[in-house]
Design a protein around this motif. Structure first.
Motif, mmCIF file in Angstrom:
data_model
loop_
_atom_site.group_PDB
_atom_site.id
_atom_site.type_symbol
_atom_site.label_atom_id
_atom_site.label_comp_id
_atom_site.label_asym_id
_atom_site.label_seq_id
_atom_site.Cartn_x
_atom_site.Cartn_y
_atom_site.Cartn_z
ATOM 1 N N PRO A 62 0.818 -1.231 0.000
ATOM 2 C CA PRO A 62 0.000 0.000 0.000
ATOM 3 C C PRO A 62 0.842 1.267 0.000
ATOM 4 C CG PRO A 62 -0.816 -1.570 1.620
ATOM 5 C CD PRO A 62 0.512 -2.079 1.157
ATOM 6 N N SER A 65 2.219 1.749 -3.435
ATOM 7 C CA SER A 65 1.134 2.172 -4.327
ATOM 8 C C SER A 65 0.785 3.638 -4.104
ATOM 9 C CB SER A 65 -0.103 1.301 -4.088
ATOM 10 O OG SER A 65 0.187 -0.064 -4.300
ATOM 11 N N SER A 66 0.738 4.040 -2.835
ATOM 12 C CA SER A 66 0.421 5.442 -2.516
ATOM 13 C C SER A 66 1.481 6.381 -3.071
ATOM 14 C CB SER A 66 0.311 5.628 -0.995
ATOM 15 O OG SER A 66 -0.708 4.813 -0.465
ATOM 16 N N CYS A 67 2.739 6.008 -2.946
ATOM 17 C CA CYS A 67 3.832 6.837 -3.473
ATOM 18 C C CYS A 67 3.718 6.997 -4.989
ATOM 19 C CB CYS A 67 5.180 6.242 -3.098
ATOM 20 S SG CYS A 67 5.552 6.325 -1.329
#
Length: 294
Positions: A62, A65-67
């Motif tokens: 996660p 993915s957020s980065c």
């Protein structure tokens, strides 16, 4: 008998040899694990590594993915900003100025840093405010950007109430006797000259309330009709009306009541048409003294 002894020894030797082989096998089995045990241990560590990998993968996936999403959004925002700021549909064509009295519209636009036919989105509201507030004339300001091509600037100006002489230079002061700007010949405002050479700080601080009292008690003369005001430790507030050649002295102690008494006397003198003969009126200690020309 000899045959028995021989056979007994032989058997004993054989037993010894057999036992030795058995013991040696046991020793070898203790120090060298078999293949099944190796496979079991390898399977156990594989399971641990697999569990740890799955655990950390669930944590970092996660985050990663957020980065990636943040990077995409930032890049997209930058490209969108470049596209919009380079678009001719957002050119600044109108600057609406409200509330100006002492500053001209052109002066306000020059101070703001705005330029027509430039992209309206390149300007930051807080920077425009900072530019305008550099002027001592401006007390407060409101700015609104109206897309696609307009700025609305509403200002509140400081009101000059006096002129003061400082080092042979004239300066505008507000009602609190605070400096605004040097008097400009091209922008001259008729105001009373203020003298505070012998006044204390407390007496100067009384000036705003004193002027407010004059304006709210039906004082017969407008502020711009007063030629000069002197704050005197001896006479209090001295005012000179040049058009009538009249000096007014109002004691600073209980000046509210003194102003009311002064207004009443002036009204009476005007009714009797004797005000032209008066050269000085003193209001102090709830009494009024009139000095006429000789």
């Amino acid at each position: 008998m000899e045959i028995r002894k021989y056979s007994f020894k032989k058997n004993k030797r054989n037993d010894y040899k057999v036992n030795a082989r058995i013991n040696s096998n046991k020793f070898i089995n203790k120090n060298k694990p078999n293949k099944e045990e190796k496979i079991r241990k390898e399977n156990f560590f594989d399971k641990i590594n697999k569990i740890l990998f799955q655990k950390y993968f669930k944590i970092f996936l996660p985050i990663l993915s957020s980065c990636i999403i943040i990077c995409i959004l930032i890049y997209g925002s930058i490209e969108l900003y470049r596209h919009i700021t380079g678009n001719d549909n957002f050119l600044l064509t109108e600057i609406d100025i409200k509330g100006e009295t002492y500053l001209t519209k052109d002066e306000i636009i020059d101070l703001s840093g705005l330029q027509k036919n430039t992209n309206i989105l390149k300007y930051k509201i807080n920077q425009i405010e900072a530019n305008l507030l550099k002027s001592n004339w401006i007390q407060d300001i409101k700015i609104k950007r109206t897309l696609p091509s307009k700025f609305i600037i509403e200002i509140i100006e400081r009101k000059p109430s006096f002129i003061i002489i400082n080092n042979n230079e004239l300066y505008y002061l507000d009602s609190k006797a605070q400096y605004i700007e040097k008097v400009n010949k091209n922008k001259f405002i008729s105001l009373p000259v203020l003298y505070t050479d012998n006044a204390t700080i407390n007496e100067i601080n009384m000036l705003p309330d004193f002027i407010n009292e004059l304006e709210t008690t039906d004082f017969q003369y407008a502020i711009n009709e007063i030629s000069w005001i002197n704050i005197s430790p001896l006479y209090g507030f001295e005012l000179f009306i040049e058009s009538s050649n009249l000096t007014l002295q109002i004691d600073k102690q209980n000046y509210e009541e003194n102003i009311k008494n002064l207004v009443s006397v002036i009204n009476d003198l005007k009714k009797r048409k004797e005000i032209r003969k008066v050269r000085k009126i003193q209001a102090a200690f709830n009494k009024v003294m009139i000095i006429k020309e000789q």
